[in-house]
Design a protein around this motif. Structure first.
Motif, PDB file in Angstrom:
ATOM      1  N   VAL A 246      53.114  45.864  26.234  1.00  0.00           N
ATOM      2  CA  VAL A 246      51.873  46.406  25.673  1.00  0.00           C
ATOM      3  C   VAL A 246      50.706  45.660  26.309  1.00  0.00           C
ATOM      4  CG1 VAL A 246      50.551  46.882  23.585  1.00  0.00           C
ATOM      5  CG2 VAL A 246      53.068  46.894  23.519  1.00  0.00           C
ATOM      6  N   GLY A 247      49.954  46.347  27.161  1.00  0.00           N
ATOM      7  CA  GLY A 247      48.819  45.739  27.846  1.00  0.00           C
ATOM      8  C   GLY A 247      49.053  45.651  29.339  1.00  0.00           C
ATOM      9  N   ALA A 248      48.095  46.146  30.123  1.00  0.00           N
ATOM     10  CA  ALA A 248      48.233  46.171  31.579  1.00  0.00           C
ATOM     11  C   ALA A 248      47.184  45.303  32.253  1.00  0.00           C
ATOM     12  CB  ALA A 248      48.153  47.605  32.100  1.00  0.00           C
ATOM     13  N   GLY A 249      46.963  44.101  31.674  1.00  0.00           N
ATOM     14  CA  GLY A 249      46.206  43.090  32.407  1.00  0.00           C
ATOM     15  C   GLY A 249      47.138  42.407  33.391  1.00  0.00           C
ATOM     16  N   VAL A 250      46.661  41.339  34.016  1.00  0.00           N
ATOM     17  CA  VAL A 250      47.497  40.692  35.016  1.00  0.00           C
ATOM     18  C   VAL A 250      48.754  40.088  34.402  1.00  0.00           C
ATOM     19  CG1 VAL A 250      45.639  40.263  36.640  1.00  0.00           C
ATOM     20  CG2 VAL A 250      46.127  38.565  34.879  1.00  0.00           C
ATOM     21  N   ALA A 251      48.687  39.633  33.137  1.00  0.00           N
ATOM     22  CA  ALA A 251      49.875  39.067  32.501  1.00  0.00           C
ATOM     23  C   ALA A 251      50.940  40.137  32.290  1.00  0.00           C
ATOM     24  CB  ALA A 251      49.502  38.411  31.175  1.00  0.00           C
ATOM     25  N   GLY A 252      50.553  41.280  31.721  1.00  0.00           N
ATOM     26  CA  GLY A 252      51.519  42.340  31.468  1.00  0.00           C
ATOM     27  C   GLY A 252      52.103  42.925  32.738  1.00  0.00           C
ATOM     28  N   LEU A 253      51.258  43.119  33.743  1.00  0.00           N
ATOM     29  CA  LEU A 253      51.728  43.707  35.001  1.00  0.00           C
ATOM     30  C   LEU A 253      52.667  42.755  35.742  1.00  0.00           C
ATOM     31  CD1 LEU A 253      48.353  45.263  36.188  1.00  0.00           C
ATOM     32  CD2 LEU A 253      50.347  46.512  35.338  1.00  0.00           C
ATOM     33  N   SER A 254      52.332  41.460  35.756  1.00  0.00           N
ATOM     34  CA  SER A 254      53.202  40.514  36.456  1.00  0.00           C
ATOM     35  C   SER A 254      54.523  40.325  35.723  1.00  0.00           C
ATOM     36  CB  SER A 254      52.499  39.175  36.648  1.00  0.00           C
ATOM     37  OG  SER A 254      52.111  38.609  35.409  1.00  0.00           O
ATOM     38  N   ALA A 255      54.492  40.350  34.369  1.00  0.00           N
ATOM     39  CA  ALA A 255      55.741  40.274  33.611  1.00  0.00           C
ATOM     40  C   ALA A 255      56.615  41.489  33.899  1.00  0.00           C
ATOM     41  CB  ALA A 255      55.438  40.177  32.115  1.00  0.00           C
ATOM     42  N   ALA A 256      56.000  42.677  33.995  1.00  0.00           N
ATOM     43  CA  ALA A 256      56.759  43.889  34.290  1.00  0.00           C
ATOM     44  C   ALA A 256      57.449  43.780  35.655  1.00  0.00           C
ATOM     45  CB  ALA A 256      55.825  45.104  34.263  1.00  0.00           C
ATOM     46  N   HIS A 257      56.765  43.221  36.639  1.00  0.00           N
ATOM     47  CA  HIS A 257      57.381  43.031  37.956  1.00  0.00           C
ATOM     48  C   HIS A 257      58.625  42.162  37.858  1.00  0.00           C
ATOM     49  CE1 HIS A 257      55.152  44.838  41.296  1.00  0.00           C
ATOM     50  NE2 HIS A 257      54.078  44.750  40.532  1.00  0.00           N
TER      51      HIS A 257
ATOM     52  N   ARG B   3      40.243  42.415  31.551  1.00  0.00           N
ATOM     53  CA  ARG B   3      38.955  41.782  31.837  1.00  0.00           C
ATOM     54  C   ARG B   3      38.714  41.579  33.328  1.00  0.00           C
ATOM     55  NH1 ARG B   3      39.934  36.669  28.495  1.00  0.00           N
ATOM     56  NH2 ARG B   3      42.038  37.479  28.569  1.00  0.00           N
ATOM     57  N   MET B   4      39.745  41.721  34.147  1.00  0.00           N
ATOM     58  CA  MET B   4      39.553  41.601  35.599  1.00  0.00           C
ATOM     59  C   MET B   4      39.142  42.955  36.153  1.00  0.00           C
ATOM     60  SD  MET B   4      42.396  38.906  36.987  1.00  0.00           S
ATOM     61  CE  MET B   4      41.423  38.640  38.491  1.00  0.00           C
TER      62      MET B   4
ATOM     63  N   ARG C 179      30.463  45.948  45.096  1.00  0.00           N
ATOM     64  CA  ARG C 179      31.561  45.701  44.157  1.00  0.00           C
ATOM     65  C   ARG C 179      31.168  44.517  43.283  1.00  0.00           C
ATOM     66  NH1 ARG C 179      36.667  47.676  45.113  1.00  0.00           N
ATOM     67  NH2 ARG C 179      36.752  49.304  46.698  1.00  0.00           N
ATOM     68  N   LEU C 180      30.966  44.778  41.995  1.00  0.00           N
ATOM     69  CA  LEU C 180      30.361  43.807  41.088  1.00  0.00           C
ATOM     70  C   LEU C 180      31.348  43.434  39.987  1.00  0.00           C
ATOM     71  CD1 LEU C 180      26.975  45.729  40.700  1.00  0.00           C
ATOM     72  CD2 LEU C 180      27.638  44.124  42.511  1.00  0.00           C
ATOM     73  N   ASP C 181      31.800  42.187  39.996  1.00  0.00           N
ATOM     74  CA  ASP C 181      32.731  41.717  38.960  1.00  0.00           C
ATOM     75  C   ASP C 181      32.008  41.581  37.627  1.00  0.00           C
ATOM     76  OD1 ASP C 181      34.744  41.600  40.784  1.00  0.00           O
ATOM     77  OD2 ASP C 181      34.838  39.407  40.909  1.00  0.00           O
ATOM     78  N   ARG C 182      32.742  41.917  36.558  1.00  0.00           N
ATOM     79  CA  ARG C 182      32.161  41.807  35.218  1.00  0.00           C
ATOM     80  C   ARG C 182      32.197  40.369  34.707  1.00  0.00           C
ATOM     81  NH1 ARG C 182      30.910  46.444  32.724  1.00  0.00           N
ATOM     82  NH2 ARG C 182      31.570  48.369  33.718  1.00  0.00           N
ATOM     83  N   ILE C 183      33.232  39.638  35.060  1.00  0.00           N
ATOM     84  CA  ILE C 183      33.326  38.235  34.654  1.00  0.00           C
ATOM     85  C   ILE C 183      33.392  37.346  35.892  1.00  0.00           C
ATOM     86  CG2 ILE C 183      34.692  36.492  33.434  1.00  0.00           C
ATOM     87  CD1 ILE C 183      35.571  38.636  31.485  1.00  0.00           C
ATOM     88  N   GLY C 184      34.259  37.664  36.817  1.00  0.00           N
ATOM     89  CA  GLY C 184      34.292  36.936  38.074  1.00  0.00           C
ATOM     90  C   GLY C 184      34.766  35.503  37.958  1.00  0.00           C
ATOM     91  N   GLN C 185      35.879  35.282  37.231  1.00  0.00           N
ATOM     92  CA  GLN C 185      36.433  33.935  37.166  1.00  0.00           C
ATOM     93  C   GLN C 185      36.819  33.445  38.559  1.00  0.00           C
ATOM     94  OE1 GLN C 185      39.311  34.697  33.751  1.00  0.00           O
ATOM     95  NE2 GLN C 185      38.896  32.542  33.433  1.00  0.00           N
ATOM     96  N   LEU C 186      36.593  32.172  38.786  1.00  0.00           N
ATOM     97  CA  LEU C 186      36.933  31.571  40.066  1.00  0.00           C
ATOM     98  C   LEU C 186      38.433  31.306  40.147  1.00  0.00           C
ATOM     99  CD1 LEU C 186      34.012  28.985  40.138  1.00  0.00           C
ATOM    100  CD2 LEU C 186      34.129  31.142  41.404  1.00  0.00           C
TER     101      LEU C 186
ATOM    102  N   LEU D 264      38.091  33.906  45.850  1.00  0.00           N
ATOM    103  CA  LEU D 264      37.985  35.162  45.118  1.00  0.00           C
ATOM    104  C   LEU D 264      38.920  36.177  45.768  1.00  0.00           C
ATOM    105  CD1 LEU D 264      34.087  35.410  44.994  1.00  0.00           C
ATOM    106  CD2 LEU D 264      35.570  34.793  43.067  1.00  0.00           C
ATOM    107  N   PRO D 265      39.416  37.159  44.991  1.00  0.00           N
ATOM    108  CA  PRO D 265      40.212  38.225  45.619  1.00  0.00           C
ATOM    109  C   PRO D 265      39.324  39.132  46.454  1.00  0.00           C
ATOM    110  CG  PRO D 265      40.496  38.179  43.207  1.00  0.00           C
ATOM    111  CD  PRO D 265      39.314  37.329  43.537  1.00  0.00           C
ATOM    112  N   GLU D 266      39.781  39.472  47.639  1.00  0.00           N
ATOM    113  CA  GLU D 266      39.014  40.373  48.487  1.00  0.00           C
ATOM    114  C   GLU D 266      38.871  41.730  47.807  1.00  0.00           C
ATOM    115  OE1 GLU D 266      39.260  40.955  53.115  1.00  0.00           O
ATOM    116  OE2 GLU D 266      40.673  42.333  52.157  1.00  0.00           O
ATOM    117  N   GLY D 267      37.637  42.242  47.762  1.00  0.00           N
ATOM    118  CA  GLY D 267      37.382  43.546  47.174  1.00  0.00           C
ATOM    119  C   GLY D 267      36.997  43.518  45.714  1.00  0.00           C
ATOM    120  N   GLY D 268      36.976  42.344  45.105  1.00  0.00           N
ATOM    121  CA  GLY D 268      36.616  42.246  43.698  1.00  0.00           C
ATOM    122  C   GLY D 268      37.770  41.799  42.836  1.00  0.00           C
ATOM    123  N   ALA D 269      37.441  41.394  41.598  1.00  0.00           N
ATOM    124  CA  ALA D 269      38.462  40.887  40.679  1.00  0.00           C
ATOM    125  C   ALA D 269      39.541  41.922  40.409  1.00  0.00           C
ATOM    126  CB  ALA D 269      37.807  40.453  39.365  1.00  0.00           C
TER     127      ALA D 269
END
Length: 463
Positions: free
Chosen positions: A13-24, A45-46, A55-62, A233-238
């Protein structure tokens, strides 16, 4: 025909980076997995907004090249990281001072070194101030004396201190007494000028915590990553990171626009498709959404983040550095000419400056940011065009002491949770919590874990 006993081995439940990487990780072990996301897109949030080719990040964590999970996570083989120039630029008394690592990225595990001022930034004799009517008028800038890193002796003490953190085994670092980061820094014998002029603005940028209330253990981990790698930073935006994870999942794994209303150890109920049976459920939402589905889960405090994006005709002369304000003379915690770091974030021939405000933003945030940026970059900002102002009230979970760096991911057999609120409040923490949660699921299901992509590194695993 009889209905199947379950429709997927695991529902994430949830397709942020945590959910997507766990699915992999689950799919790599042969476990059938469905990922459900309430939003119409993956990433959480990414996310990145597109405006006129920018291409403008909403949070842009380093990020840091020293984050081991960026290399260990399946699906991120094609991730391209764009590094800032080594170290950071500190603005103090109208000058730019550089503090950073030797060139070499991840291999730069030696001492951080502070170098003398790069150059005198052209500072106007006056800086604009907001009138009550909303127009700008000049105001005298009162300089502060002393370099942000202190004297030459202070700088000589700083290098070895950061070198020790860079080379210290993680378990030993985590065994240190836990205090708020500001208190711990003050107790370590470093001069107040060095702490306030360099470590405080650096850690504020890395932790999104301007008051340094974060656990000193988390702050030490952040300093260690800074010393051992390069900010990037990731190329192309968060959004590039979650998009890459989503794109490399098997077709039919990710389902967007599906709102989960309840969960159990053997099923999830959705508003759109009713009940979906499974053998295990992994909650990979943000902390507040997870607690709404499982009352009793802790919801942390959050650090708000505001990101202001500007474009202008001529780029400021700070190169690809991250620029910090050692004097804390305005709302901007850090800023950079982001198109110098990642040219794909701006159309050809255009410049993008992205600036981050931490905490509650001022009422007229864009005007206040422009005033501050004119001092930081030593140039007029009156003709800069504002592309977007993104405010996220619950951007980063707070990590105040006592903070459990390895909060449990296994609630019950069949029910698991992951995300940056279970680890450190970073992309590394989100990915690592997903790694831990997927391992717990595979153990309980008796599934075979996939072979590691790289030779195991005990220190990296601990980080």
């Amino acid at each position: 025909m009889l209905e199947p006993a379950y429709q997927a081995d695991v529902v994430v439940v949830g397709a942020g980076v945590a959910g997507l990487s766990a699915a992999h990780r689950l799919i790599s072990a042969g476990v059938t997995t469905a990922v459900l996301e309430a939003a119409p897109y993956a990433g959480g949030r990414m996310s990145t907004e597109k405006v006129d080719g920018f291409r403008l990040d909403r949070i842009g964590q380093l990020l840091s090249t020293a984050y081991p999970e960026l290399e260990l996570t399946p699906g991120l083989d094609a991730l391209v990281l764009r590094s800032f120039a080594p170290g950071v630029l500190l603005h103090s008394d109208g000058r730019h001072h550089r503090a950073g690592t030797p060139a070499g990225g991840r291999s730069a595990r030696g001492a951080l070194h502070a170098v003398r001022a790069l150059a005198s930034a052209p500072r106007p004799p006056t800086a604009p101030r907001l009138r009550a009517s909303g127009t700008l008028r000049p105001a005298v800038v009162r300089p502060r004396s002393g370099a942000p890193l202190g004297t030459a002796v202070d700088q000589a003490r700083l290098g070895p201190a950061l070198a020790r953190i860079a080379g210290m085994p993680v378990q030993r670092l985590l065994a240190r007494p836990e205090q708020p980061a500001a208190q711990a820094l003050a107790a370590r014998g470093l001069p107040a000028r060095t702490v306030d002029g360099f470590l405080r603005p650096l850690l504020a940028a890395l932790l999104c915590d301007p008051d340094l209330t974060t656990s000193s253990r988390c702050a030490d981990l952040a300093l260690r990553a800074f010393a051992a790698g390069r900010l990037c930073l990731p190329e192309g935006g968060a959004e590039a990171l979650p998009e890459l994870l989503a794109r490399t999942l098997p077709p039919g794994t990710l389902h967007t626009g599906v709102r989960v209303t309840s969960v159990s150890t053997s099923a999830v109920t959705t508003a759109e498709h009713g009940r979906i049976r499974c053998r295990a459920v992994l909650l990979a939402t943000d902390a507040r959404a997870a607690a709404a589905l499982l009352p009793g889960l802790r919801v942390p405090d959050f650090h708000p983040v505001t990101v202001v994006h500007h474009t202008m005709d001529e780029a400021p002369s700070t190169g690809g550095h991250l620029l910090l304000d050692a004097d804390r003379g305005g709302p901007v915690a850090h800023t950079s000419v982001i198109s110098r770091v990642d040219p794909s974030r701006a159309p050809a021939g255009r410049t993008l400056v992205s600036s981050t405000v931490l905490g509650t933003p001022p009422a007229e945030v864009d005007t206040a940011v422009r005033i501050h940026l004119s001092r930081l970059y030593g140039t007029s900002t009156s003709r800069w065009e504002t592309l977007a102002v993104h405010h996220t009230a619950e951007a980063v979970p707070a990590m105040r002491p006592p903070h459990d760096l390895r909060r449990t991911v296994r609630l019950l057999a069949g029910l698991y949770v992951c995300g940056d609120h279970r680890d450190t409040s970073t992309v590394q923490g989100a990915l690592h919590s997903a790694h831990r949660a997927a391992s717990a699921v595979l153990t309980d299901l008796g599934a075979t874990r996939p072979a590691p992509r790289t030779a195991p590194d005990p220190e990296a695993e601990a980080a």
